[in-house]
Design an enzyme around this catalytic site. Sequence first.
Site, PDB file in Angstrom:
ATOM      1  N   GLY A 135      59.371 120.959  46.806  1.00  0.00           N
ATOM      2  CA  GLY A 135      59.221 120.981  48.253  1.00  0.00           C
ATOM      3  C   GLY A 135      59.988 122.103  48.900  1.00  0.00           C
ATOM      4  O   GLY A 135      61.181 122.293  48.640  1.00  0.00           O
ATOM      5  N   GLY A 184      60.389 122.455  52.269  1.00  0.00           N
ATOM      6  CA  GLY A 184      60.679 122.097  53.652  1.00  0.00           C
ATOM      7  C   GLY A 184      62.129 122.394  53.981  1.00  0.00           C
ATOM      8  O   GLY A 184      62.807 123.165  53.278  1.00  0.00           O
ATOM      9  N   PHE A 185      62.641 121.764  55.033  1.00  0.00           N
ATOM     10  CA  PHE A 185      64.028 122.017  55.441  1.00  0.00           C
ATOM     11  C   PHE A 185      65.003 121.718  54.302  1.00  0.00           C
ATOM     12  O   PHE A 185      65.893 122.507  54.000  1.00  0.00           O
ATOM     13  CB  PHE A 185      64.385 121.156  56.656  1.00  0.00           C
ATOM     14  CG  PHE A 185      63.723 121.605  57.932  1.00  0.00           C
ATOM     15  CD1 PHE A 185      63.984 122.848  58.465  1.00  0.00           C
ATOM     16  CD2 PHE A 185      62.849 120.772  58.602  1.00  0.00           C
ATOM     17  CE1 PHE A 185      63.380 123.269  59.641  1.00  0.00           C
ATOM     18  CE2 PHE A 185      62.235 121.177  59.778  1.00  0.00           C
ATOM     19  CZ  PHE A 185      62.506 122.433  60.300  1.00  0.00           C
ATOM     20  N   VAL A 230      52.430 119.043  42.399  1.00  0.00           N
ATOM     21  CA  VAL A 230      53.076 118.218  41.390  1.00  0.00           C
ATOM     22  C   VAL A 230      52.189 117.017  41.084  1.00  0.00           C
ATOM     23  O   VAL A 230      51.761 116.290  41.989  1.00  0.00           O
ATOM     24  CB  VAL A 230      54.461 117.755  41.864  1.00  0.00           C
ATOM     25  CG1 VAL A 230      55.069 116.763  40.874  1.00  0.00           C
ATOM     26  CG2 VAL A 230      55.385 118.953  42.041  1.00  0.00           C
ATOM     27  N   GLU A 275      56.284 115.019  73.074  1.00  0.00           N
ATOM     28  CA  GLU A 275      56.066 116.463  73.143  1.00  0.00           C
ATOM     29  C   GLU A 275      54.577 116.800  73.100  1.00  0.00           C
ATOM     30  O   GLU A 275      54.122 117.704  73.812  1.00  0.00           O
ATOM     31  CB  GLU A 275      56.822 117.135  71.995  1.00  0.00           C
ATOM     32  CG  GLU A 275      58.336 117.045  72.176  1.00  0.00           C
ATOM     33  CD  GLU A 275      59.130 117.485  70.959  1.00  0.00           C
ATOM     34  OE1 GLU A 275      60.365 117.611  71.079  1.00  0.00           O
ATOM     35  OE2 GLU A 275      58.526 117.701  69.893  1.00  0.00           O
ATOM     36  N   ASP A 332      63.526 113.690  53.847  1.00  0.00           N
ATOM     37  CA  ASP A 332      62.667 112.548  54.153  1.00  0.00           C
ATOM     38  C   ASP A 332      62.322 111.706  52.935  1.00  0.00           C
ATOM     39  O   ASP A 332      61.726 110.636  53.071  1.00  0.00           O
ATOM     40  CB  ASP A 332      61.369 113.030  54.810  1.00  0.00           C
ATOM     41  CG  ASP A 332      61.591 113.579  56.204  1.00  0.00           C
ATOM     42  OD1 ASP A 332      62.697 113.372  56.743  1.00  0.00           O
ATOM     43  OD2 ASP A 332      60.669 114.209  56.762  1.00  0.00           O
ATOM     44  N   ALA A 382      65.387 116.595  60.888  1.00  0.00           N
ATOM     45  CA  ALA A 382      65.576 117.904  60.271  1.00  0.00           C
ATOM     46  C   ALA A 382      67.037 118.146  59.907  1.00  0.00           C
ATOM     47  O   ALA A 382      67.342 118.683  58.828  1.00  0.00           O
ATOM     48  CB  ALA A 382      65.071 119.000  61.216  1.00  0.00           C
ATOM     49  N   GLN A 383      67.968 117.759  60.795  1.00  0.00           N
ATOM     50  CA  GLN A 383      69.379 117.985  60.508  1.00  0.00           C
ATOM     51  C   GLN A 383      69.849 117.184  59.303  1.00  0.00           C
ATOM     52  O   GLN A 383      70.645 117.666  58.497  1.00  0.00           O
ATOM     53  CB  GLN A 383      70.223 117.641  61.745  1.00  0.00           C
ATOM     54  CG  GLN A 383      70.325 118.760  62.762  1.00  0.00           C
ATOM     55  CD  GLN A 383      70.975 120.010  62.173  1.00  0.00           C
ATOM     56  OE1 GLN A 383      71.861 119.949  61.320  1.00  0.00           O
ATOM     57  NE2 GLN A 383      70.511 121.160  62.622  1.00  0.00           N
TER      58      GLN A 383
END
Length: 468
Positions: A36, A38-39, A104, A195, A325, A342-343
């Site tokens: 992955g 991602g972040f 994967v 949002e 996550d 995200a943090q």
Amino acid sequence: MTQSSNGDRPARHGRLRSDTSPNTRETGRPHVVVIGAGFAGLDVAKELTDTECDVTLVDRNNYHKFQPLLYEVAMAGLEPDDIAHNVRHIFQDSENVTFRLGTVSGIDTDAQRVEVRGSDPIPYDYLVMAAGAVSNDFGIPGVKEHGFPLKNVPDAVNLRNHVLRQFERYDRNPGGAEMGALNFVIVGGGPTGVEMAGALVELFDTLNEDFQAFDTRKVGRCILLEMQEDLLPPYRSSLQKYTRNVLERRGVEVQTGTVVDRVSERDVMLKDGTRIPTQTLIWAAGVQASPVANYVHSEQARDGRLVVNDDLSVADHANVFAVGDMAAMRVENGDGFHPQLAQVAMQSGRHAAKQILNRMRERETGRFSYTDLGQMATIGRNAAVAELPGGIAFKGFFAWVLWVFIHIAKIVGFRNRLSAFVNWGYNYFTYSRSARLILDIVPIDDDIPLEVEEVDQKIREQLKEVTA
């Protein structure tokens, strides 16, 4: 001079670069595989850059996406390449990080290798599970088939195409438009749903300049549904009320305490028997861990996250770590797990990388401790809410400006940050969303007398048959 694999130019820094994944037996160095980009996965690889191990980063996409701004792509505020950056470019100067494009398909923890569809398996000494999350439909009938998720760049582009095409259909035949054709239902009153709703009504304003035959602001409806009694459940009451007031003032129909019962191609049915005619259901109600978690046979939380030890290693697999996550990280001195933010992902990624280095150096591993940096959500132009550590909370224009600059700063890549800033500036001063293009991903031959959505529907039907 060291030559590259094609023999026509030298490799960077005198090193042979390829997608061939090393292992300890071949190089004498521990091999870390990160699933992955991602972040969390990105921060793992960055933390391990130029250390005593080799790293292979695996992802089914060749880019890292800035997920908090996917809704801006979906609502024509930004282009996809404003929020996505090529992974190979990020690590092109790294001596020990390589990238493998692939999906994967399995993990053999006994043989310590990752199976990748269409290529050789990748052996590992340490494995980091950072594949992120997917949408969670909570078993509600019809959501998977008819809802629009927002977890990836293709999701955002697909939703943008659909929304714009709905207005084009209405313009072509207003009298023959089906009931609810321009009803856009958003399920989920968290940051993503809020949002999205704020951006959608701003898109209505922009599209009103494009269509002269009707007023898009009058025919278009944005309906935001939330199961709990307030929007933005984690936020304090005053910010929740402010958020709802701003959205309703701008034309969003907010319905809280509302539970979706089932979904069809033409409507959304609520538990109280209410029927909302719509052809557009945007699902922002929740997420669950990527199915990749199932390849590691270990304890999982209800949402599929892998339950991890204090140092983020997976139970019963000391050399396998889960972050972001995918990891159910217990809150210190409390019940439950850290939220999927995200943090949390970035901090857990860096921590896991440090623990892998501790293992390599035969040191004790340490407990993960999350530092809360606060939370923010934008409601639209000149309006946002923010909660910072220490009980500091504010809303309105200043919160919105802070939100804009923090998000621009976090986007990967200078060109991406500059492009997003320019696009936002253009949108702000012109009251226009510039990315109003329908970019269908289904190729259409001029000799085929079908609309793109008809071809797309046929492809969907064929995929269902193949899956069955």
